[in-house]
Structures are given as C-alpha cells and as structure tokens.
Design an enzyme around this catalytic site. Sequence first.
Site, PDB file in Angstrom:
ATOM      1  N   GLU A   1      23.012  53.121 -29.726  1.00 19.01           N
ATOM      2  CA  GLU A   1      22.500  51.848 -30.224  1.00 19.01           C
ATOM      3  C   GLU A   1      21.041  51.754 -29.809  1.00 19.01           C
ATOM      4  O   GLU A   1      20.720  51.481 -28.656  1.00 19.01           O
ATOM      5  CB  GLU A   1      23.288  50.661 -29.666  1.00 19.01           C
ATOM      6  CG  GLU A   1      22.868  49.347 -30.319  1.00 19.01           C
ATOM      7  CD  GLU A   1      23.617  48.137 -29.790  1.00 19.01           C
ATOM      8  OE1 GLU A   1      23.684  47.134 -30.521  1.00 19.01           O
ATOM      9  OE2 GLU A   1      24.126  48.189 -28.659  1.00 19.01           O
TER      10      GLU A   1
ATOM     11  N   ALA B   1      18.500  42.617 -26.960  1.00 17.93           N
ATOM     12  CA  ALA B   1      18.365  43.112 -25.591  1.00 17.93           C
ATOM     13  C   ALA B   1      17.972  44.591 -25.569  1.00 17.93           C
ATOM     14  O   ALA B   1      18.588  45.413 -24.884  1.00 17.93           O
ATOM     15  CB  ALA B   1      19.657  42.883 -24.831  1.00 17.93           C
ATOM     16  N   HIS B   2      16.941  44.930 -26.340  1.00 16.87           N
ATOM     17  CA  HIS B   2      16.371  46.273 -26.359  1.00 16.87           C
ATOM     18  C   HIS B   2      14.867  46.142 -26.146  1.00 16.87           C
ATOM     19  O   HIS B   2      14.239  45.249 -26.724  1.00 16.87           O
ATOM     20  CB  HIS B   2      16.652  46.975 -27.690  1.00 16.87           C
ATOM     21  CG  HIS B   2      18.099  47.277 -27.922  1.00 16.87           C
ATOM     22  ND1 HIS B   2      18.644  48.528 -27.764  1.00 16.87           N
ATOM     23  CD2 HIS B   2      19.125  46.470 -28.306  1.00 16.87           C
ATOM     24  CE1 HIS B   2      19.940  48.482 -28.041  1.00 16.87           C
ATOM     25  NE2 HIS B   2      20.249  47.246 -28.373  1.00 16.87           N
TER      26      HIS B   2
ATOM     27  N   HIS C   1      28.032  44.697 -34.668  1.00 18.12           N
ATOM     28  CA  HIS C   1      28.222  43.273 -34.327  1.00 18.12           C
ATOM     29  C   HIS C   1      27.673  42.347 -35.428  1.00 18.12           C
ATOM     30  O   HIS C   1      26.632  41.726 -35.297  1.00 18.12           O
ATOM     31  CB  HIS C   1      27.693  42.898 -32.954  1.00 18.12           C
ATOM     32  CG  HIS C   1      26.347  43.433 -32.549  1.00 18.12           C
ATOM     33  ND1 HIS C   1      25.207  43.258 -33.306  1.00 18.12           N
ATOM     34  CD2 HIS C   1      25.961  44.106 -31.440  1.00 18.12           C
ATOM     35  CE1 HIS C   1      24.178  43.807 -32.675  1.00 18.12           C
ATOM     36  NE2 HIS C   1      24.614  44.327 -31.544  1.00 18.12           N
TER      37      HIS C   1
ATOM     38  N   ASP D   1      31.203  44.885 -26.822  1.00 16.92           N
ATOM     39  CA  ASP D   1      29.756  44.989 -26.581  1.00 16.92           C
ATOM     40  C   ASP D   1      29.478  44.640 -25.121  1.00 16.92           C
ATOM     41  O   ASP D   1      28.466  44.012 -24.791  1.00 16.92           O
ATOM     42  CB  ASP D   1      28.972  44.074 -27.529  1.00 16.92           C
ATOM     43  CG  ASP D   1      27.468  44.376 -27.539  1.00 16.92           C
ATOM     44  OD1 ASP D   1      27.076  45.457 -27.061  1.00 16.92           O
ATOM     45  OD2 ASP D   1      26.684  43.514 -27.970  1.00 16.92           O
TER      46      ASP D   1
END
Length: 390
Positions: A126, A137-138, A213, A271
């Site tokens: 991912e 959140a990357h 998601h 997740d």
Amino acid sequence: MTVADRTALSGARLVLPSGVVEDGRLVVEGAVVAGVGGPVAPGDLDLSGFTVVPGFVDLHVHGGGGASYASGVAEEALRVARTHLEHGTTTTMASTVTGEIDEVARQAAVLSELVEDGVLAGIHFEGPFISHNRCGAHRPDLLRDPDPALVRKLVDAARGRARMVTLAPELPGGLESVRMLAELGVVAAVGHTDADYGRTLEAVEAGATVATHLFNAMPGIAHRAPGPIVALLEDERVTVELINDGVHLHPSVLDLAYGTAGAARVALITDAMGAAGMGDGLYPLGPLQVEVKDGVAMLADGSSIAGSTLTLDTVLRRALTVNGLTLPQAVAALSATPARLLGLGDRVGSLEPGKQADLVVLDSAGYDLVAVMRRGEWAVGGTFPRVGTA
C-alpha cells in the site's frame, strides 16, 4: 498448542457453505477437515452452545500487538500475525506502508520468508504509488508515480510472494502498472486515489479487481461526478474492502455498499496498525507517528485517520449486531470472499472436507471468541468436555 490428529467437534452450530447447521459435527484429521456430519461418538468434543465458523482471512493489515509489518523485522511480523491469530484471523496478508523504495523492498524480502514459512498468506504493497491529494497516513514526500519499473521492483523484491498492490490509476504509469500486475498474477487495487469515474472504469478494464478500503482516501459520490466509488461498486469484477469500526464508515454507508455489492464482493478488513490488541498510546506506522486515543488511531498531528485498532472478531460482532447481517453473510465477507480473491479458496475460507482445519469457536449468545484452530492445532482455547465422559 495441542495437535488434533483426529478429533470431532459435536453439538455446535456450524456455518457451512450450504448454510447454518444446528447441532452439527465436524471431523478434523491432522491439519485438514476430514468430514462434516455423522453420528455423535464417545470422545467427541462437546461444543453444545457454541458456534463454529471458518477462520477469518484479512486482506489488509499493517500491524498489531504493538508491532508492525513495516518494521522489516521478522520478530515483529511474527508478533503481528500472532496477535491477529488470537482474534480469529487464521490467514493474513502483510500490508506495508509508504517508504523509500529500497526500504520497502527490504521489508518485502523479510516478509517473503514468512510467507514461505506459512505464517503469512502474501504481501500487500500500500503505497508509495498513490495520490498526494488522498495520501492519508502516508508520508507525502515519499510518494511516487506508479512507474511500471518501480512497481516491478517491489514485486520482484517479494520473490513471488506479492499478492496485491494498491495504486492510484490516474497517476502517470497507473494504467500500465495495472496491466502489468494483472499479467503477473498480482491483484491490482484502486485506492488512495483522486481518479474520476471514467479513469476508474479504465483501471478495472485494465485488470484492477479490488477497491482498497472503499470510501476512504478517495472522492465521495456527487450527483454529477460519481467518482471512483460508484465505478467500483457497480462492476461485478471488483471486490470492495470495507472497514467496519464505526469510525471509518457510518453504519448506513456500509449497509449501502453491502446492499449494492453483496456478500460475494465484500471483504471486511481491519486495516489495523500496531495498536490492535493493545491500548492507547503512540505507535509507529512506517515513518510516521500515530496517536491512539479511545481506540481511534490518528496521525500525531491530527491530520488523518491512520488505520484502525480492529481485530476481525470485533468486525464480525459489529456486522451482526450493528449492520444486521446474517451469520452466513458476515462469515462470507470475513472468510470465503477474501480467500477466493487471493486464489486460496481451494484451501481456506470455508468449513469443507479437504480444506485446512482453520476455524473459530464463538459463544452463540454474544459471538465472543472462545477458541481458534489453525491447521488442526488449537492456537487459542480448545479445552472442551468430551461426549460420554463425566
């Protein structure tokens, strides 16, 4: 753990592909299911008052037990897998998170050994091939366009153990990478994307078969701009991941998606990040810091949700009690559907003769987890009275 060379579970409610069987009997020999049905015999384990379902299959999980797959440390990866096993996940993917390409490749090499050992079912990349506008959140500065050469570098680093790559198809190289992944037999997933309806359809035509998601990290539905959500929901070739924690999705949104796609196309996922099975506090997620308060994971700067603290036993209870799914519907979304997507449907995902003896024993009243068997071994619990003994 005790090995069940040959044992029978009798008296339980069994959730089988054909439906729910009351007062059922399931025979285990070694690591596989040997049979379903037959008369109760002295020495059978008495599971009266319990429900037995297939072991859960999680397509998308980053961590748990205070550990992370993205650490690239085998001991941490083992702790993650063990944590989720204790909550019923008998087949688990290892999801990475955006990082430097060489570092993610190193992580993949470590994780691939655990796939070869049978601990993990495969690797899910991912990031970093996702949209800056939907990065969640990357870390934005580490994102890359999905150049097929870079995507192939990560896939090759997994030594044949990569099973899924999430990418944004609107980015340069996106559609070419989807086609390449499909040719390699790796699942291409659309996620963390700003793609419109048309580009999403192109991605599906190119071979994308999963919505990472769904609803999260992508444009919402507008009446003149349906966006990726409608495209992914309406195409029967696409399996949609849903995070059922009451934070990522309102229950009515999950109901809408489930009603549109149906059990055969919904995979309920966690997740999960490192706080799954743990308490509140600070946890790493790749190169980022996550703060967990009241069980909700957010980036430490408060800018985005950062995965969940879910385990799949909680997901099952929510599906049944909040969303009103039937037991067979919920079990399909947690077991059979994700197993089939991963190409493992002939081995796991349902209670059938010849398949792995992966199962979860639940209290029939509240569906609380009581015991877990993986490949014929009790990983959790397993101490039940025997038929015909005092």
